[in-house]
Design a protein around this motif. Structure first.
Motif, PDB file in Angstrom:
ATOM      1  N   HIS A   5       1.069  -1.600  -0.083  1.00  0.00           N
ATOM      2  CA  HIS A   5       0.139   0.273  -0.214  1.00  0.00           C
ATOM      3  C   HIS A   5       0.802   1.055  -0.039  1.00  0.00           C
ATOM      4  O   HIS A   5       0.336   2.683  -0.640  1.00  0.00           O
ATOM      5  CB  HIS A   5      -1.326  -0.255   1.155  1.00  0.00           C
ATOM      6  N   LEU A   6       1.464   0.961   1.160  1.00  0.00           N
ATOM      7  CA  LEU A   6       2.792   2.338   1.059  1.00  0.00           C
ATOM      8  C   LEU A   6       3.863   2.530   0.057  1.00  0.00           C
ATOM      9  O   LEU A   6       4.752   3.806  -0.362  1.00  0.00           O
ATOM     10  CB  LEU A   6       3.279   2.388   2.405  1.00  0.00           C
ATOM     11  N   GLY A   7       3.719   1.733  -1.211  1.00  0.00           N
ATOM     12  CA  GLY A   7       4.560   1.837  -2.801  1.00  0.00           C
ATOM     13  C   GLY A   7       6.159   1.301  -2.009  1.00  0.00           C
ATOM     14  O   GLY A   7       6.824   1.969  -2.756  1.00  0.00           O
ATOM     15  N   GLY A   8       6.456   0.839  -1.232  1.00  0.00           N
ATOM     16  CA  GLY A   8       7.818   0.779  -0.333  1.00  0.00           C
ATOM     17  C   GLY A   8       7.719   1.453   0.646  1.00  0.00           C
ATOM     18  O   GLY A   8       7.121   2.533   0.925  1.00  0.00           O
ATOM     19  N   LEU A  31       9.753  -5.973  -9.589  1.00  0.00           N
ATOM     20  CA  LEU A  31       9.445  -6.825 -10.736  1.00  0.00           C
ATOM     21  C   LEU A  31       8.834  -5.941 -12.043  1.00  0.00           C
ATOM     22  O   LEU A  31       8.863  -5.728 -12.920  1.00  0.00           O
ATOM     23  CB  LEU A  31       8.896  -8.021 -11.177  1.00  0.00           C
ATOM     24  N   ALA A  32       7.715  -4.905 -11.444  1.00  0.00           N
ATOM     25  CA  ALA A  32       6.468  -4.252 -12.069  1.00  0.00           C
ATOM     26  C   ALA A  32       7.513  -3.283 -12.496  1.00  0.00           C
ATOM     27  O   ALA A  32       7.064  -2.728 -13.700  1.00  0.00           O
ATOM     28  CB  ALA A  32       4.809  -4.394 -11.799  1.00  0.00           C
ATOM     29  N   TRP A  33       8.127  -2.435 -11.224  1.00  0.00           N
ATOM     30  CA  TRP A  33       8.317  -1.365 -11.706  1.00  0.00           C
ATOM     31  C   TRP A  33       9.324  -0.983 -12.313  1.00  0.00           C
ATOM     32  O   TRP A  33       9.422  -0.199 -12.828  1.00  0.00           O
ATOM     33  CB  TRP A  33       8.255  -0.485 -10.753  1.00  0.00           C
ATOM     34  N   ARG A  34      10.674  -1.711 -12.102  1.00  0.00           N
ATOM     35  CA  ARG A  34      12.259  -1.808 -12.002  1.00  0.00           C
ATOM     36  C   ARG A  34      12.927  -0.943 -13.670  1.00  0.00           C
ATOM     37  O   ARG A  34      13.157   0.099 -13.897  1.00  0.00           O
ATOM     38  CB  ARG A  34      12.699  -2.516 -12.103  1.00  0.00           C
ATOM     39  N   ILE A  57      11.647  -9.343 -14.461  1.00  0.00           N
ATOM     40  CA  ILE A  57      12.010  -8.287 -14.414  1.00  0.00           C
ATOM     41  C   ILE A  57      10.666  -7.450 -15.533  1.00  0.00           C
ATOM     42  O   ILE A  57      11.338  -8.138 -16.602  1.00  0.00           O
ATOM     43  CB  ILE A  57      12.883  -7.291 -14.200  1.00  0.00           C
ATOM     44  N   ASP A  58       9.377  -7.057 -15.715  1.00  0.00           N
ATOM     45  CA  ASP A  58       8.355  -6.968 -16.575  1.00  0.00           C
ATOM     46  C   ASP A  58       9.269  -6.289 -17.711  1.00  0.00           C
ATOM     47  O   ASP A  58       9.876  -5.055 -17.045  1.00  0.00           O
ATOM     48  CB  ASP A  58       7.149  -6.298 -15.630  1.00  0.00           C
ATOM     49  N   PRO A  59       8.659  -6.119 -19.163  1.00  0.00           N
ATOM     50  CA  PRO A  59       9.762  -6.117 -19.927  1.00  0.00           C
ATOM     51  C   PRO A  59       8.387  -4.495 -20.192  1.00  0.00           C
ATOM     52  O   PRO A  59       7.188  -4.422 -19.556  1.00  0.00           O
ATOM     53  CB  PRO A  59      10.062  -6.469 -20.787  1.00  0.00           C
ATOM     54  N   PRO A  60       9.374  -3.204 -20.658  1.00  0.00           N
ATOM     55  CA  PRO A  60       7.994  -2.187 -21.564  1.00  0.00           C
ATOM     56  C   PRO A  60       7.514  -2.752 -22.278  1.00  0.00           C
ATOM     57  O   PRO A  60       8.010  -3.429 -23.054  1.00  0.00           O
ATOM     58  CB  PRO A  60       9.300  -1.767 -21.437  1.00  0.00           C
ATOM     59  N   ALA A  61       6.513  -2.296 -22.592  1.00  0.00           N
ATOM     60  CA  ALA A  61       4.950  -2.630 -22.953  1.00  0.00           C
ATOM     61  C   ALA A  61       5.853  -2.274 -24.382  1.00  0.00           C
ATOM     62  O   ALA A  61       6.326  -1.111 -25.025  1.00  0.00           O
ATOM     63  CB  ALA A  61       3.820  -1.806 -22.962  1.00  0.00           C
ATOM     64  N   PRO A  62       5.798  -3.354 -25.516  1.00  0.00           N
ATOM     65  CA  PRO A  62       6.437  -3.305 -26.786  1.00  0.00           C
ATOM     66  C   PRO A  62       5.011  -2.302 -27.832  1.00  0.00           C
ATOM     67  O   PRO A  62       6.523  -1.962 -28.487  1.00  0.00           O
ATOM     68  CB  PRO A  62       5.802  -4.814 -26.952  1.00  0.00           C
ATOM     69  N   GLN A 119       1.451   3.854 -15.681  1.00  0.00           N
ATOM     70  CA  GLN A 119      -0.022   4.896 -15.224  1.00  0.00           C
ATOM     71  C   GLN A 119      -0.172   3.738 -13.737  1.00  0.00           C
ATOM     72  O   GLN A 119      -0.706   4.458 -13.040  1.00  0.00           O
ATOM     73  CB  GLN A 119      -0.953   3.987 -16.430  1.00  0.00           C
ATOM     74  N   ALA A 120      -0.246   2.964 -13.515  1.00  0.00           N
ATOM     75  CA  ALA A 120       0.018   2.252 -11.990  1.00  0.00           C
ATOM     76  C   ALA A 120       1.087   3.006 -11.448  1.00  0.00           C
ATOM     77  O   ALA A 120      -0.103   3.075  -9.795  1.00  0.00           O
ATOM     78  CB  ALA A 120       0.873   0.248 -12.479  1.00  0.00           C
ATOM     79  N   LEU A 121       1.620   3.600 -11.638  1.00  0.00           N
ATOM     80  CA  LEU A 121       2.635   3.776 -10.412  1.00  0.00           C
ATOM     81  C   LEU A 121       1.733   5.573 -10.208  1.00  0.00           C
ATOM     82  O   LEU A 121       1.920   5.377  -9.058  1.00  0.00           O
ATOM     83  CB  LEU A 121       4.201   4.432 -10.913  1.00  0.00           C
ATOM     84  N   VAL A 122       1.306   5.807 -10.975  1.00  0.00           N
ATOM     85  CA  VAL A 122       0.549   6.951 -10.956  1.00  0.00           C
ATOM     86  C   VAL A 122      -0.257   6.934  -9.954  1.00  0.00           C
ATOM     87  O   VAL A 122      -1.004   7.698  -8.483  1.00  0.00           O
ATOM     88  CB  VAL A 122       0.212   7.961 -11.490  1.00  0.00           C
ATOM     89  N   ARG A 123      -1.552   5.779 -10.082  1.00  0.00           N
ATOM     90  CA  ARG A 123      -2.696   5.761  -9.168  1.00  0.00           C
ATOM     91  C   ARG A 123      -1.949   4.858  -7.925  1.00  0.00           C
ATOM     92  O   ARG A 123      -2.731   5.410  -6.969  1.00  0.00           O
ATOM     93  CB  ARG A 123      -3.130   4.580 -10.009  1.00  0.00           C
ATOM     94  N   ARG A 124      -1.687   3.863  -8.343  1.00  0.00           N
ATOM     95  CA  ARG A 124      -0.589   3.879  -6.757  1.00  0.00           C
ATOM     96  C   ARG A 124      -0.176   4.525  -5.460  1.00  0.00           C
ATOM     97  O   ARG A 124       0.044   4.859  -4.484  1.00  0.00           O
ATOM     98  CB  ARG A 124       0.276   2.591  -6.377  1.00  0.00           C
ATOM     99  N   TYR A 125       0.708   5.872  -6.580  1.00  0.00           N
ATOM    100  CA  TYR A 125       0.927   6.807  -5.628  1.00  0.00           C
ATOM    101  C   TYR A 125       0.141   7.623  -4.573  1.00  0.00           C
ATOM    102  O   TYR A 125       0.349   7.805  -3.513  1.00  0.00           O
ATOM    103  CB  TYR A 125       1.590   7.845  -6.381  1.00  0.00           C
ATOM    104  N   LEU A 126      -1.139   7.692  -5.514  1.00  0.00           N
ATOM    105  CA  LEU A 126      -2.700   8.461  -5.041  1.00  0.00           C
ATOM    106  C   LEU A 126      -3.369   7.796  -4.359  1.00  0.00           C
ATOM    107  O   LEU A 126      -3.546   8.042  -2.993  1.00  0.00           O
ATOM    108  CB  LEU A 126      -3.005   9.264  -6.531  1.00  0.00           C
ATOM    109  N   ALA A 127      -2.642   6.309  -4.602  1.00  0.00           N
ATOM    110  CA  ALA A 127      -3.635   5.686  -3.322  1.00  0.00           C
ATOM    111  C   ALA A 127      -3.261   6.025  -1.786  1.00  0.00           C
ATOM    112  O   ALA A 127      -3.709   6.017  -0.963  1.00  0.00           O
ATOM    113  CB  ALA A 127      -3.966   4.609  -3.976  1.00  0.00           C
ATOM    114  N   ALA A 128      -2.028   6.576  -1.797  1.00  0.00           N
ATOM    115  CA  ALA A 128      -0.885   5.980  -0.773  1.00  0.00           C
ATOM    116  C   ALA A 128      -0.454   7.613  -0.156  1.00  0.00           C
ATOM    117  O   ALA A 128       0.037   7.852   0.882  1.00  0.00           O
ATOM    118  CB  ALA A 128       0.367   5.553  -0.816  1.00  0.00           C
TER     119      ALA A 128
END
Length: 368
Positions: free
Chosen positions: A33-36, A89-92, A193-198, A206-215
């Protein structure tokens, strides 16, 4: 557009950061929840989680580290963070360019002319044997091939940027002192590690933005950038803007938020909370005025441990010989003095494994 005052933003921050009411959730869920949690000081996340969770047991975090459910790694702002395995893995990959640029910002002269792709390949070859290494050991293994930069610049670039690494336990375990031993993140976690979207889209951003605002929300785009260190998120914000709500702060800045996230009444009582060094609730913003008064802003970059009274920084604290020592930044009322003392006794008991509840409150220090 609705204007949110400083006190309203303060209460929203406390609620999102689990500091208004201690949460009854698993440690792994709290870290997610805290994004680390910022964790270059290995013991600080334990205090951060104790202040946020009911009945927090340090052994639970130890188990997550040794069980490879959470890891210590360089991520946001090039600092060491404690994050979940799924999140790193999703963010690195989204942080790769920023990490390289931040290391180059410190060692540009030393690394001038160095082929970073070649250096990364050579570093991976050394680490392929699966043997954990310190930053210095890895740099020395390549020093004959790259003598000019020196071990510090080589090591920082390899460990903090070019090769995603996990810092192995016992580093970061409760009441444990241990040096940093690194292994490649994917080998430690057993997943790539998840690669960038092809297609050039940015689902990780986009996930980072949502997770940041949640915390951390409501927050500005500059707050988001200050938290993660990434400059290239305007497109991600634009892509999800239709699902967000907007406000203004008292200076007229636009604040973004998730529509259903908590925004408590500004008069909601806020309990005393003890924050560790470099806590999320402070470093997660460009504008730290929602937590710290202007005369004390230097505390946020000095690594001071702070005490929140009525949601704002009102003291610093240290611990030595099982005693928690508090230095107020202003005078306390009688009720505040009692509340700070009681929470400090609880903290002293936690940090000493229930062997002490000793507290010392010094005279106030003004103008820090």
């Amino acid at each position: 557009m609705t204007v949110l005052g400083t006190r309203a933003l303060n209460r929203a921050t406390l609620a999102r950061q689990l500091l208004l009411d201690r949460a009854d959730i698993p440690v792994l869920d709290a870290v997610a929840h805290l994004g680390g949690l910022q964790a270059q000081e290995p013991q600080e996340p334990f205090t951060g989680l104790w202040s946020r969770l009911r009945a927090f047991d340090p052994a639970a975090l130890d188990s997550l580290l040794t069980g490879r459910n959470v890891v210590r790694t360089h991520l946001m702002r090039r600092t060491v963070h404690l994050v979940t395995a799924d999140d790193v893995l999703a963010w690195r990959a989204r942080h790769d360019a920023m990490l390289r640029q931040r290391v180059l910002g410190t060692y540009r002269r030393e690394l001038d002319g160095t082929d970073l792709a070649e250096l990364a390949a050579a570093g991976r070859a050394v680490m392929a044997d699966g043997e954990p290494r310190s930053m210095t050991e890895l740099a020395r293994a390549l020093a004959d091939r790259w003598p000019a930069p020196g071990p510090r610049a080589l090591g920082e670039m390899l460990v903090a940027a070019l090769i995603p690494m996990a810092q192995l336990p016992p580093r970061g375990l409760w009441r444990t002192r241990a040096g940093v031993r690194n292994v490649p993140l994917s080998s430690w976690l057993g997943r790539e590690i998840d690669p960038p979207a092809p297609d050039g889209s940015d689902p990780a951003g986009q996930a980072l933005v949502r997770r940041y605002l949640a915390a951390f929300g409501p927050a500005s785009s500059s707050d988001l950038r200050a938290w993660c260190g990434l400059a290239g998120l305007p497109a991600s914000v634009a892509a999800i803007r239709g699902e967000l709500v907007t406000f203004r702060d008292e200076q007229g800045r636009e604040l973004l938020d998730l529509p259903d996230a908590p925004r408590p009444d500004p008069d909601t009582p806020a309990p005393v909370r003890f924050l560790p060094a470099f806590d999320n609730a402070i470093l997660g913003y460009h504008d730290r005025g929602r937590i710290i008064d202007a005369p004390h802003r230097g505390l946020s970059v000095a690594g001071a441990r702070v005490v929140l009274v009525d949601g704002r920084t009102a003291a610093t604290w240290t611990t030595k010989a099982d005693t928690v020592t508090i230095t107020p930044l202003r005078d306390f009322t009688r009720a505040e003095h009692t509340a700070v003392t009681e929470e400090a006794q609880n903290l002293a008991s936690f940090l000493s494994d229930n062997n002490s509840d000793r507290v010392q409150i010094k005279p106030p220090t003004f103008g820090v």
